[in-house]
Design a protein around this motif. Structure first.
Motif, mmCIF file in Angstrom:
data_model
loop_
_atom_site.group_PDB
_atom_site.id
_atom_site.type_symbol
_atom_site.label_atom_id
_atom_site.label_comp_id
_atom_site.label_asym_id
_atom_site.label_seq_id
_atom_site.Cartn_x
_atom_site.Cartn_y
_atom_site.Cartn_z
ATOM 1 N N ARG A 69 6.289 2.861 -9.063
ATOM 2 C CA ARG A 69 7.226 2.150 -10.488
ATOM 3 C C ARG A 69 8.927 2.465 -9.459
ATOM 4 N NH1 ARG A 69 4.486 7.669 -11.890
ATOM 5 N NH2 ARG A 69 6.554 8.358 -11.260
ATOM 6 N N ALA A 70 8.457 2.708 -8.585
ATOM 7 C CA ALA A 70 9.927 2.286 -8.051
ATOM 8 C C ALA A 70 10.752 1.163 -7.658
ATOM 9 C CB ALA A 70 10.754 3.496 -6.982
ATOM 10 N N TYR B 166 15.499 -2.602 1.354
ATOM 11 C CA TYR B 166 13.836 -2.971 0.391
ATOM 12 C C TYR B 166 13.449 -1.621 0.451
ATOM 13 C CZ TYR B 166 9.421 -3.766 -1.396
ATOM 14 O OH TYR B 166 8.154 -3.451 -1.988
ATOM 15 N N PHE B 167 13.506 -1.020 1.733
ATOM 16 C CA PHE B 167 12.208 -0.081 1.374
ATOM 17 C C PHE B 167 13.244 1.804 1.088
ATOM 18 C CE2 PHE B 167 9.552 -1.868 4.049
ATOM 19 C CZ PHE B 167 7.476 -1.966 3.064
ATOM 20 N N ASN B 168 14.450 0.881 1.947
ATOM 21 C CA ASN B 168 15.754 2.542 1.101
ATOM 22 C C ASN B 168 15.801 2.253 0.050
ATOM 23 O OD1 ASN B 168 15.800 3.386 3.445
ATOM 24 N ND2 ASN B 168 17.280 1.657 4.402
ATOM 25 N N HIS C 55 15.253 4.729 -6.021
ATOM 26 C CA HIS C 55 15.701 4.786 -6.812
ATOM 27 C C HIS C 55 12.947 6.141 -7.273
ATOM 28 C CE1 HIS C 55 17.078 1.694 -8.783
ATOM 29 N NE2 HIS C 55 16.962 0.797 -7.576
ATOM 30 N N ALA C 56 13.074 6.251 -6.378
ATOM 31 C CA ALA C 56 11.850 7.556 -6.829
ATOM 32 C C ALA C 56 12.681 8.819 -6.532
ATOM 33 C CB ALA C 56 10.462 6.899 -4.874
ATOM 34 N N ASN D 9 1.119 -0.724 0.233
ATOM 35 C CA ASN D 9 0.496 0.164 0.296
ATOM 36 C C ASN D 9 0.988 1.345 0.327
ATOM 37 O OD1 ASN D 9 -1.685 2.389 0.787
ATOM 38 N ND2 ASN D 9 -2.916 1.347 2.168
ATOM 39 N N TRP D 10 1.014 1.882 -1.312
ATOM 40 C CA TRP D 10 2.260 2.662 -1.330
ATOM 41 C C TRP D 10 1.743 4.038 -0.703
ATOM 42 C CZ3 TRP D 10 6.588 1.719 -1.220
ATOM 43 C CH2 TRP D 10 7.479 0.342 -1.547
#
Length: 231
Positions: A40-41, A67-69, A74-75, A18-19
């Motif tokens: 997208r990232a 993973y989250f970092n 990438h965003a 859930n971004w």
């Protein structure tokens, strides 16, 4: 041998993070990023992590922060005290409820189509003990025959033991079972080690040249299965 069972990863196949919740947590700390940019990232962050040596040396839980970092980078965001605080909130939500709670529109009809095809459906997921409750909350549990949560089992992919236990619990034979996942070195490698067929969800076309069938989403998998791709 005709296909009789389809094993499915949960995250990246049936449900996505859930971004919007992540974006809101960041915004409360003054970090503004659109939900769509995080979405997208994410495939690029997963691809970064999908390395044989890294997967063998880590666990699903120990990779979470990285993973989250990587998604943030990438965003276009650099980790900071503000992002750390936001991610701490996100991790706590995930611990209690499971952040992977967005069901792509194609998933319910895809599961129904596999059911109509007479296939046994089994979820085999690296999770945290909340998987079954999450799937029930999202209305997906009734479409599934068996749910295997790695936290409850004490073993996680790519260890072939989790696939073998899923075969036993579901009454499936490896030679007539297909596993569909979104990490090559977790899902494909692990499933093949247990004797299963394995296909990869590659939503951003980042796995060109890998020796497995690749599909953009579950709908494309269903089209291939119902066309007799494994028969």
């Amino acid at each position: 041998m005709p296909l009789e069972s389809v094993f499915l990863d949960a995250g990246g196949v049936l449900v996505n993070p859930n971004w919007a919740r992540v974006s809101e947590a960041l915004a409360r700390r003054g970090v503004v990023v659109e939900t769509a940019r995080l979405e997208r990232a994410e495939p690029y962050a997963k691809r970064d992590l999908d390395m044989s040596a890294l997967i063998r040396a880590t666990t699903d839980q120990s990779r979470a922060g990285d993973y989250f970092n990587r998604v943030l980078r990438h965003a276009g965001l650099e980790p900071s005290e503000a992002t750390d605080a936001a991610l701490a909130e996100v991790h706590e939500y995930h611990r209690r409820h499971n952040l992977w709670e967005v069901v792509p529109a194609e998933v319910p009809p895809a599961l129904a189509a596999l059911r109509r095809h007479g296939l046994r459906l089994v979820v085999v997921s690296n999770s945290n003990g909340t998987l079954r409750a999450k799937l029930e909350r999202l209305g997906l549990l009734a479409a599934l025959d068996v749910v295997m949560d790695s936290f409850e089992l004490g073993v996680e992919k790519p260890d072939p033991a989790i696939f073998k236990r899923a075969l036993e619990r579901s009454g499936s034979a490896a030679a007539s079972t297909l596993h569909v996942g979104d990490f090559f070195h977790i899902d494909v490698v692990g499933a093949r080690a247990a004797g299963l067929h394995a296909w990869l969800i590659d939503s951003a076309s980042l796995y060109a040249g890998y020796d497995c069938p690749r599909f953009p989403n579950l709908s494309a998998v269903v089209e291939a299965v119902t066309a007799g791709a494994l028969l």
